[in-house]
Design a protein around this motif. Structure first.
Motif, PDB file in Angstrom:
ATOM      1  N   VAL A   1       4.136   5.053  -3.506  1.00 20.64           N
ATOM      2  CA  VAL A   1       3.823   4.632  -2.131  1.00 20.64           C
ATOM      3  C   VAL A   1       3.960   5.793  -1.155  1.00 20.64           C
ATOM      4  O   VAL A   1       3.474   5.710  -0.015  1.00 20.64           O
ATOM      5  CB  VAL A   1       4.717   3.462  -1.674  1.00 20.64           C
ATOM      6  N   LEU A   2       4.615   6.881  -1.562  1.00 19.55           N
ATOM      7  CA  LEU A   2       4.822   8.030  -0.686  1.00 19.55           C
ATOM      8  C   LEU A   2       3.644   8.996  -0.706  1.00 19.55           C
ATOM      9  O   LEU A   2       3.583   9.917   0.111  1.00 19.55           O
ATOM     10  CB  LEU A   2       6.097   8.781  -1.104  1.00 19.55           C
ATOM     11  N   ASP A   3       2.710   8.789  -1.628  1.00 16.34           N
ATOM     12  CA  ASP A   3       1.587   9.705  -1.778  1.00 16.34           C
ATOM     13  C   ASP A   3       0.523   9.451  -0.707  1.00 16.34           C
ATOM     14  O   ASP A   3       0.315   8.308  -0.294  1.00 16.34           O
ATOM     15  CB  ASP A   3       0.939   9.545  -3.158  1.00 16.34           C
ATOM     16  N   PRO A   4      -0.171  10.491  -0.256  1.00 18.74           N
ATOM     17  CA  PRO A   4      -1.312  10.277   0.655  1.00 18.74           C
ATOM     18  C   PRO A   4      -2.355   9.375  -0.013  1.00 18.74           C
ATOM     19  O   PRO A   4      -2.628   9.503  -1.198  1.00 18.74           O
ATOM     20  CB  PRO A   4      -1.856  11.698   0.863  1.00 18.74           C
ATOM     21  N   GLY A   5      -2.903   8.461   0.750  1.00 27.81           N
ATOM     22  CA  GLY A   5      -3.908   7.561   0.194  1.00 27.81           C
ATOM     23  C   GLY A   5      -3.340   6.482  -0.688  1.00 27.81           C
ATOM     24  O   GLY A   5      -4.070   5.884  -1.496  1.00 27.81           O
ATOM     25  N   ALA A   6      -2.035   6.191  -0.560  1.00 34.26           N
ATOM     26  CA  ALA A   6      -1.406   5.180  -1.416  1.00 34.26           C
ATOM     27  C   ALA A   6      -2.091   3.826  -1.297  1.00 34.26           C
ATOM     28  O   ALA A   6      -2.232   3.105  -2.290  1.00 34.26           O
ATOM     29  CB  ALA A   6       0.076   5.051  -1.064  1.00 34.26           C
ATOM     30  N   ALA A   7      -2.543   3.473  -0.101  1.00 34.47           N
ATOM     31  CA  ALA A   7      -3.165   2.160   0.103  1.00 34.47           C
ATOM     32  C   ALA A   7      -4.465   2.017  -0.677  1.00 34.47           C
ATOM     33  O   ALA A   7      -4.909   0.897  -0.952  1.00 34.47           O
ATOM     34  CB  ALA A   7      -3.417   1.930   1.596  1.00 34.47           C
TER      35      ALA A   7
END
Length: 279
Positions: A98-104
């Motif tokens: 969830v901490l990664d860019p683009g997680a959504a």
């Protein structure tokens, strides 16, 4: 205090149940299939499928704290039932994805993110654990070794931060039993950034057997896992592995800060699980 532990057939949950029981804390083990559980004799079991709201009232009755797996299907109904039952604290087992860019936009991360966001809007106090890759994920290589004699890797030099599931369980015990740790999010990692190839080399040393691996294409790997992993989730994993190909991942000392000792090395996990890889 009575703690409801959901997903009680998982390694983290079974370890946490034992730790709570040893500490003299009342615990209730929950699972969609409670008849398959084998907790200590004094630990009660209850049916609780996290996608079936009909299970929630009985499972949550007289519960003070919950250890919750990140299942988004009925999270709104679960939180409503928890609030109605008077639950004071929920510890969520989320993911560092969830901490990664683009997680959504990544289906692997999105399900965890959905649950985190629901908990952030709830009245119940929440603590979030965000571990990286479980050390136990390496056990999946047993089947490839047994069936084909080798391991297919689309990104052999992709880095991960394998964390022993026992460390996650001990971190969960800490935040469940020490009120001053509640209400925060904790990024948990193992103590090393290791490539898949390095993990396999450690396993070879621990087991004394060769574990050859093959570099395969993304499409070839997707085809090999299609029977049990939807394409969208396979793509999410492949994109993450590509993002860490040749790049060490950031590490934290959060396990040490929560439990008072360094996180266990992957080599220790490998030695303790070596028998599982014997032909």
């Amino acid at each position: 205090m009575t703690v409801l532990v959901t997903g009680s057939r998982g390694k983290v949950a079974t370890t946490l149940i034992a730790l709570l029981h040893e500490a003299g804390i009342a615990v209730r083990a929950a699972s969609a299939s409670p008849e398959k559980l084998s907790p200590p004799p004094e630990v009660a079991t209850v049916k609780c499928a996290l996608d079936d709201p009909a299970d929630f009232p009985a499972a949550l009755d007289s519960i003070d704290s919950v250890f919750l797996y990140a299942e988004p299907a009925q999270i709104g109904a679960f939180l409503a039932a928890a609030e109605n039952a008077g639950v004071q604290h929920i510890v969520l087992l989320s993911s560092s994805s969830v901490l990664d860019p683009g997680a959504a936009d990544n289906p692997v991360a999105a399900s965890h993110l959905t649950v985190e966001q629901a908990l952030a809007d709830a009245a119940v106090q929440t603590t979030v654990l965000q571990p990286g890759a479980f050390a136990g994920n390496a056990l999946q290589w047993r089947w490839a070794l047994a069936s084909t004699g080798g391991i297919d890797l689309p990104y052999p030099d992709s880095h991960g931060d394998p964390i022993d599931e026992r460390d996650i369980a001990e971190a969960a015990l800490a935040v469940l039993t020490q009120p001053w740790l509640r209400g925060a999010s904790y990024h948990l990692t193992g103590p090393e950034s290791l490539t898949f190839a390095e993990q396999i080399a450690i396993l070879e040393d621990a087991t004394g057997r060769p574990m050859p691996f093959n570099a395969v294409t993304r499409e070839g790997w997707k085809e090999s896992v299609r029977a049990y992993l939807p394409d969208a989730f396979a793509e999410g994993l492949l994109d993450y592995w590509a993002s860490t190909d040749g790049s060490p991942v950031p590490l934290t000392r959060t396990v040490e800060e929560l439990v008072g000792r360094p996180a266990r090395m992957f080599a220790e996990w490998a030695r303790e699980n070596a028998a599982a890889f014997q032909a």
